[in-house]
Design a protein around this motif. Structure first.
Motif, PDB file in Angstrom:
ATOM      1  N   GLY A 114       0.822  -1.220   0.000  1.00 38.72           N
ATOM      2  CA  GLY A 114       0.000   0.000   0.000  1.00 38.72           C
ATOM      3  C   GLY A 114       0.846   1.256   0.000  1.00 38.72           C
ATOM      4  N   CYS A 115       0.317   2.295   0.666  1.00 34.67           N
ATOM      5  CA  CYS A 115       1.037   3.577   0.753  1.00 34.67           C
ATOM      6  C   CYS A 115       0.263   4.427   1.750  1.00 34.67           C
ATOM      7  N   SER A 116       0.954   5.000   2.745  1.00 35.74           N
ATOM      8  CA  SER A 116       0.234   5.771   3.771  1.00 35.74           C
ATOM      9  C   SER A 116      -0.439   7.003   3.167  1.00 35.74           C
ATOM     10  N   SER A 203       0.479  12.174   5.027  1.00 39.43           N
ATOM     11  CA  SER A 203       1.952  12.230   5.010  1.00 39.43           C
ATOM     12  C   SER A 203       2.500  10.853   4.655  1.00 39.43           C
ATOM     13  N   CYS A 204       3.728  10.857   4.176  1.00 42.47           N
ATOM     14  CA  CYS A 204       4.400   9.595   3.851  1.00 42.47           C
ATOM     15  C   CYS A 204       5.065   9.084   5.122  1.00 42.47           C
ATOM     16  N   GLU A 205       4.735   7.838   5.470  1.00 39.34           N
ATOM     17  CA  GLU A 205       5.266   7.285   6.728  1.00 39.34           C
ATOM     18  C   GLU A 205       6.781   7.096   6.703  1.00 39.34           C
ATOM     19  N   MET A 293      13.335   2.418   5.283  1.00 38.54           N
ATOM     20  CA  MET A 293      12.760   1.698   4.128  1.00 38.54           C
ATOM     21  C   MET A 293      11.234   1.812   4.093  1.00 38.54           C
ATOM     22  N   CYS A 294      10.684   1.792   2.909  1.00 40.01           N
ATOM     23  CA  CYS A 294       9.228   1.741   2.770  1.00 40.01           C
ATOM     24  C   CYS A 294       8.814   0.273   2.856  1.00 40.01           C
ATOM     25  N   GLN A 295       8.118  -0.064   3.927  1.00 45.03           N
ATOM     26  CA  GLN A 295       7.732  -1.469   4.153  1.00 45.03           C
ATOM     27  C   GLN A 295       6.751  -1.960   3.088  1.00 45.03           C
TER      28      GLN A 295
HETATM   29 FE1  SF4 Z   1       3.959   5.733  -0.059  1.00 49.15          FE
HETATM   30 FE2  SF4 Z   1       5.928   6.793   1.323  1.00 49.15          FE
HETATM   31 FE3  SF4 Z   1       6.107   4.295   0.555  1.00 49.15          FE
HETATM   32 FE4  SF4 Z   1       6.291   6.284  -1.248  1.00 49.15          FE
HETATM   33  S1  SF4 Z   1       7.715   5.835   0.406  1.00 49.15           S
HETATM   34  S2  SF4 Z   1       5.083   4.398  -1.448  1.00 49.15           S
HETATM   35  S3  SF4 Z   1       4.859   7.754  -0.384  1.00 49.15           S
HETATM   36  S4  SF4 Z   1       4.600   5.127   2.000  1.00 49.15           S
END
Ligand code: SF4
Ligand code: 13P
Length: 343
Positions: A114-116, A203-205, A293-295
């Motif tokens: 996903g994505c926050s 916001s981006c986590e 890191m983006c989980q």
């Molecule tokens: Fe979403 Fe942030 Fe991951 Fe990019 S880095 S995909 S904005 S959670």
């Protein structure tokens, strides 16, 4: 010593983002992926935040047909003649590929990616915003789901946000959903245009975590220049760029900045594996980062990419397939198409 010495060590021996030894260890997987891609007329599109083994392209012994940022991936997905797109990125990116090319099959190796930002806002929220601010155009960051995009006027990515915003005559604009990116854009507009932005509280986590860690790395490394993504909190951007050379911008702005800079050391305020990408592209330069890191991105692996390819033509394919209700897809297509026309 920089806080991220582990990170630097991990990647310092790499060329092209991954070592020869790793490529050789992964050979059976890589070979099967390459064979299945050929068999099913499939391409692999991979974001810069993927782990290095998913970022190595076919020319360098890897499996990716295209590695890029979210705008590059949208265009590559639209332009490919392949029947299948295996999307190594997060769900909103795979959705965008499907919205642009519904005749192709888009497979996402893990639908939990996903994505926050995308999860912070719905189509109903946008309708309410429009009721509150009638007539104000709505710009949706590409990090939104299809049903949210469907209610917006235009999309943008980190690369073209400034250009898209400036293309509107309206003095007021609604920008959703990233408040930090919105604040950074607003601060840029203050000196360049008369535009004001109405923001959403998303916001981006990952990027919201770049705060004191970046400030202390800046102090500890006096020669290093700064590479900050638009999604980094405005306070950090303002406090660090006040005294140090560097950039706040998109992923591709970061890559271009390093290419033209004479500096040999950089502090990266963006996803950790972008550091691996940078190290692969500029092996003589040093990149220092808190390595966050983006989980969501990390849910995509070489193994589940192979599993998605293996599923083609079997009942398992449905679990990887990206599909969107046709009415929503058509509505979401319009703001993406406008973005591509304006880019
Ligand atoms: Fe979403 Fe942030 Fe991951 Fe990019 S880095 S995909 S904005 S959670
Ligand atoms: P880019 O548009 O720079 O590829 O960024 C996507 C993203 O998710 C940033 O966190």
């Amino acid at each position: 010593m920089p806080l991220n010495s582990l990170f630097i060590e991990k990647y310092s021996a790499m060329t092209g983002g991954i070592s020869e030894a790793t490529i050789s260890r992964l050979k059976p997987l890589l070979e099967e992926i390459r064979e299945l891609k050929k068999k099913h007329h499939a391409v692999i599109l991979s974001h810069y935040y993927m782990t290095p083994e998913l970022q190595v392209d076919t020319k360098n012994g890897g499996v990716a047909d295209f590695v890029g940022d979210s705008l590059g991936l949208s265009v590559a997905g639209k332009d490919t003649k392949a029947d299948y797109i295996i999307f190594c990125g997060v769900k909103f990116m795979a959705e965008t590929a499907f919205i642009l090319s519904p005749e192709k099959k888009v497979l996402l190796p893990d639908h939990q990616a996903g994505c926050s930002l995308a999860e912070s806002i719905t189509g109903k929220d946008v309708i309410a915003l429009k009721e509150k601010h009638p007539g104000v155009p709505v710009i949706a960051y590409i990090n939104t789901y299809a049903e949210t995009k469907a209610e917006c006027d235009v999309c943008c990515t980190s690369r073209n946000a400034v250009k898209i915003a400036k293309s509107f005559e309206s003095k007021e604009l609604i920008f959703i959903p990233d408040k930090f990116m919105g604040q950074n854009l607003a601060s840029k507009f203050k000196t360049e245009t008369d535009k004001t932005l109405i923001l959403w509280n998303g916001s981006c986590e990952v990027h919201e975590q770049f705060r004191e860690n970046i400030e202390s790395m800046t102090m500890a490394n006096p020669e290093a220049e700064l590479l900050l993504h638009w999604e980094v909190p405005q306070e950090t951007v303002a406090s660090t760029l006040k005294t140090r050379k560097g950039i706040v911008g998109s992923t591709s702005d970061i890559l271009s900045y390093v290419e033209q800079s004479k500096a040999s050391q950089f502090i990266l305020g963006s996803e950790c594996d972008l550091g691996a990408t940078l190290k692969g592209m500029f092996p003589t330069k040093q990149f220092i980062t808190p390595c966050i890191m983006c989980q969501h991105m990390k849910r995509i692996t070489l193994q589940n990419t192979l599993d998605a390819l293996r599923s083609i033509g079997t009942p398992n394919e449905a679990q990887y397939n990206v599909s969107i209700d046709e009415t929503i897809r058509k509505k979401a297509y319009a703001p993406i198409k406008l973005m591509l026309d304006l880019s």
